[in-house]
Enzyme design. Structure first.
Site, PDB file in Angstrom:
ATOM      1  N   ARG A 192      30.137  18.916   6.113  1.00  0.00           N
ATOM      2  CA  ARG A 192      28.688  18.890   6.360  1.00  0.00           C
ATOM      3  C   ARG A 192      28.305  17.568   7.022  1.00  0.00           C
ATOM      4  O   ARG A 192      28.990  16.554   6.848  1.00  0.00           O
ATOM      5  CB  ARG A 192      27.916  19.051   5.055  1.00  0.00           C
ATOM      6  CG  ARG A 192      28.257  20.309   4.254  1.00  0.00           C
ATOM      7  CD  ARG A 192      27.539  20.291   2.910  1.00  0.00           C
ATOM      8  NE  ARG A 192      27.812  21.497   2.132  1.00  0.00           N
ATOM      9  CZ  ARG A 192      28.779  21.598   1.218  1.00  0.00           C
ATOM     10  NH1 ARG A 192      29.588  20.562   0.999  1.00  0.00           N
ATOM     11  NH2 ARG A 192      28.960  22.722   0.536  1.00  0.00           N
TER      12      ARG A 192
ATOM     13  N   LYS B 233      28.542  18.081  -2.281  1.00  0.00           N
ATOM     14  CA  LYS B 233      27.366  18.357  -3.107  1.00  0.00           C
ATOM     15  C   LYS B 233      27.711  18.168  -4.580  1.00  0.00           C
ATOM     16  O   LYS B 233      28.810  18.499  -5.019  1.00  0.00           O
ATOM     17  CB  LYS B 233      26.877  19.784  -2.867  1.00  0.00           C
ATOM     18  CG  LYS B 233      26.230  19.989  -1.499  1.00  0.00           C
ATOM     19  CD  LYS B 233      25.636  21.372  -1.381  1.00  0.00           C
ATOM     20  CE  LYS B 233      24.883  21.551  -0.064  1.00  0.00           C
ATOM     21  NZ  LYS B 233      24.300  22.899   0.058  1.00  0.00           N
TER      22      LYS B 233
ATOM     23  N   HIS C  22      26.026  22.138  11.852  1.00  0.00           N
ATOM     24  CA  HIS C  22      26.422  23.281  11.028  1.00  0.00           C
ATOM     25  C   HIS C  22      27.094  24.371  11.860  1.00  0.00           C
ATOM     26  O   HIS C  22      27.883  25.159  11.335  1.00  0.00           O
ATOM     27  CB  HIS C  22      25.216  23.843  10.285  1.00  0.00           C
ATOM     28  CG  HIS C  22      25.512  24.200   8.867  1.00  0.00           C
ATOM     29  ND1 HIS C  22      25.848  23.264   7.909  1.00  0.00           N
ATOM     30  CD2 HIS C  22      25.553  25.403   8.241  1.00  0.00           C
ATOM     31  CE1 HIS C  22      26.074  23.877   6.761  1.00  0.00           C
ATOM     32  NE2 HIS C  22      25.894  25.169   6.935  1.00  0.00           N
TER      33      HIS C  22
ATOM     34  N   ARG D 205      30.658  23.697  11.647  1.00  0.00           N
ATOM     35  CA  ARG D 205      31.163  24.100  10.325  1.00  0.00           C
ATOM     36  C   ARG D 205      31.394  25.613  10.293  1.00  0.00           C
ATOM     37  O   ARG D 205      32.436  26.079   9.839  1.00  0.00           O
ATOM     38  CB  ARG D 205      30.153  23.674   9.258  1.00  0.00           C
ATOM     39  CG  ARG D 205      30.521  24.017   7.822  1.00  0.00           C
ATOM     40  CD  ARG D 205      29.536  23.314   6.894  1.00  0.00           C
ATOM     41  NE  ARG D 205      29.551  23.810   5.532  1.00  0.00           N
ATOM     42  CZ  ARG D 205      30.366  23.402   4.580  1.00  0.00           C
ATOM     43  NH1 ARG D 205      31.294  22.496   4.855  1.00  0.00           N
ATOM     44  NH2 ARG D 205      30.280  23.882   3.362  1.00  0.00           N
TER      45      ARG D 205
ATOM     46  N   HIS E  61      32.655  24.906  -1.093  1.00  0.00           N
ATOM     47  CA  HIS E  61      31.705  25.865  -1.650  1.00  0.00           C
ATOM     48  C   HIS E  61      31.969  26.033  -3.146  1.00  0.00           C
ATOM     49  O   HIS E  61      33.122  26.194  -3.560  1.00  0.00           O
ATOM     50  CB  HIS E  61      31.851  27.235  -0.979  1.00  0.00           C
ATOM     51  CG  HIS E  61      31.285  27.288   0.398  1.00  0.00           C
ATOM     52  ND1 HIS E  61      31.699  28.205   1.342  1.00  0.00           N
ATOM     53  CD2 HIS E  61      30.322  26.549   1.008  1.00  0.00           C
ATOM     54  CE1 HIS E  61      31.024  28.015   2.465  1.00  0.00           C
ATOM     55  NE2 HIS E  61      30.184  27.022   2.281  1.00  0.00           N
TER      56      HIS E  61
ATOM     57  N   TYR F 295      31.563  34.281   5.995  1.00  0.00           N
ATOM     58  CA  TYR F 295      32.348  34.059   7.205  1.00  0.00           C
ATOM     59  C   TYR F 295      33.261  35.236   7.519  1.00  0.00           C
ATOM     60  O   TYR F 295      33.662  35.413   8.672  1.00  0.00           O
ATOM     61  CB  TYR F 295      33.150  32.765   7.076  1.00  0.00           C
ATOM     62  CG  TYR F 295      32.252  31.563   6.961  1.00  0.00           C
ATOM     63  CD1 TYR F 295      31.635  31.014   8.085  1.00  0.00           C
ATOM     64  CD2 TYR F 295      31.982  30.996   5.727  1.00  0.00           C
ATOM     65  CE1 TYR F 295      30.781  29.930   7.975  1.00  0.00           C
ATOM     66  CE2 TYR F 295      31.145  29.902   5.612  1.00  0.00           C
ATOM     67  CZ  TYR F 295      30.545  29.386   6.733  1.00  0.00           C
ATOM     68  OH  TYR F 295      29.701  28.311   6.623  1.00  0.00           O
TER      69      TYR F 295
END
Length: 304
Positions: A155, A179, A250, A253, A276, A285
């Site tokens: 990211r 994150k 993004h 990504r 994730h 995806y």
């Protein structure tokens, strides 16, 4: 609201980006409440929350934005109920609109090859007719960050927090803080390593100043490169391709993840690669890959 923000920052380890979104959403809700003469948290009920969401929908906000704002309300009132600030959680029955399931724009491999070509400097030093030393440094930096974004799928917020020691040159890996302050190790290939080496050997020292610290990527004034600057760099590079609607970091990504799956990568490996927390997020995806397969079939198969 300060207590809620402190809880999210210290106990839930939310990013500054998430905290800003929470703050913006709650301030919007409180303004709506004040316009209806409700000035305390205890005075907010389900009817008022529904009126707030209905007003936002009338303004034409996207489903994803509406879903985020209703999620913010549920998170806030869940916290307020646990803290004893409200006796009843009015948001527990607040329905959230289903976000639009749009397939992200993904670059073709030929487009990636063109994007990652070493870029020429548009402006040159007026006296010599040659790019200045600083312009060459910026070119090396931009090339390195584009290579790294595609090579790792990280990211933009993860990219700008990278330090010099985040890179293991021998193993060709990055130590990334994602994150929730979750750390992961992400591999990258030789082209990204070459671009990084060029930036570190030729460019970083040109832009570095006394206060640069250990930041991997620097702005023209020597400070740590920010997210907005990276978005501008990537969007400009994608716009210059001229044949894609993809914009922003993004997109790289999305492209990296899709190309991994197209190449036969395991879904759980891609989940770890992207950082994730849920496999369901990564499964988006697979839909992109199927769509690309369908397009190829329709273009090439004689019975399509």
């Amino acid at each position: 609201m300060n207590g809620f923000e402190r809880y999210q920052r210290l106990e839930r380890a939310r990013s500054e980006h998430t905290l800003r979104a929470y703050r913006s959403d709650l301030e919007n809700l409180l303004r709506e409440c004040a316009s209806r003469q409700v000035t305390t948290v205890e005075g907010i009920d389900l009817t008022l929350l529904r009126l707030w969401m209905g007003g936002l929908q009338e303004l034409g906000l996207s489903r994803s934005t509406l879903a985020r704002r209703s999620a913010t309300a549920r998170t806030f009132f869940g916290w307020a109920r646990r803290e004893g600030l409200v006796a009843i959680d009015p948001a527990s029955r607040l329905r959230s609109p289903v976000p639009d399931q749009k397939l992200p724009h993904v670059l073709q491999r030929q487009q990636v090859d063109r994007l990652l070509q070493v870029r020429t400097v548009a402006q040159v030093d007026g006296a010599s007719g040659q790019p200045s030393v600083e312009q060459k440094a910026v070119r090396d930096r931009d090339h390195a960050l584009l290579e790294l974004l595609y090579a790792t799928g990280i990211r933009v917020g993860e990219l700008v927090t990278l330090d010099l020691e985040s890179v293991d040159h021998d193993r060709r890996t990055l130590r990334v803080l994602g994150k929730g302050d979750k750390e992961r190790t992400v591999p990258f290939g030789q082209p990204a390593l070459n671009a990084l080496d060029d930036w570190l050997r030729r460019g970083r020292g040109v832009l570095a100043v006394a206060g640069s610290g250990s930041a991997l990527f620097l702005g023209v004034r020597g400070g740590r490169l920010g997210q907005r600057q990276v978005r501008e760099i990537v969007s400009k590079a994608l716009e210059e391709l001229g044949d894609t609607a993809a914009r922003g970091p993004h997109a790289l990504r999305h492209t990296a993840a899709t190309h991994l799956l197209d190449g036969g990568a395991d879904l759980r490996a891609v989940q770890e690669y992207l950082g994730h927390s849920s496999l369901a997020t990564t499964q988006r995806y697979t839909h992109v890959s199927v769509e690309r397969l369908r397009e190829s079939y329709q273009r090439a198969h004689p019975r399509a």
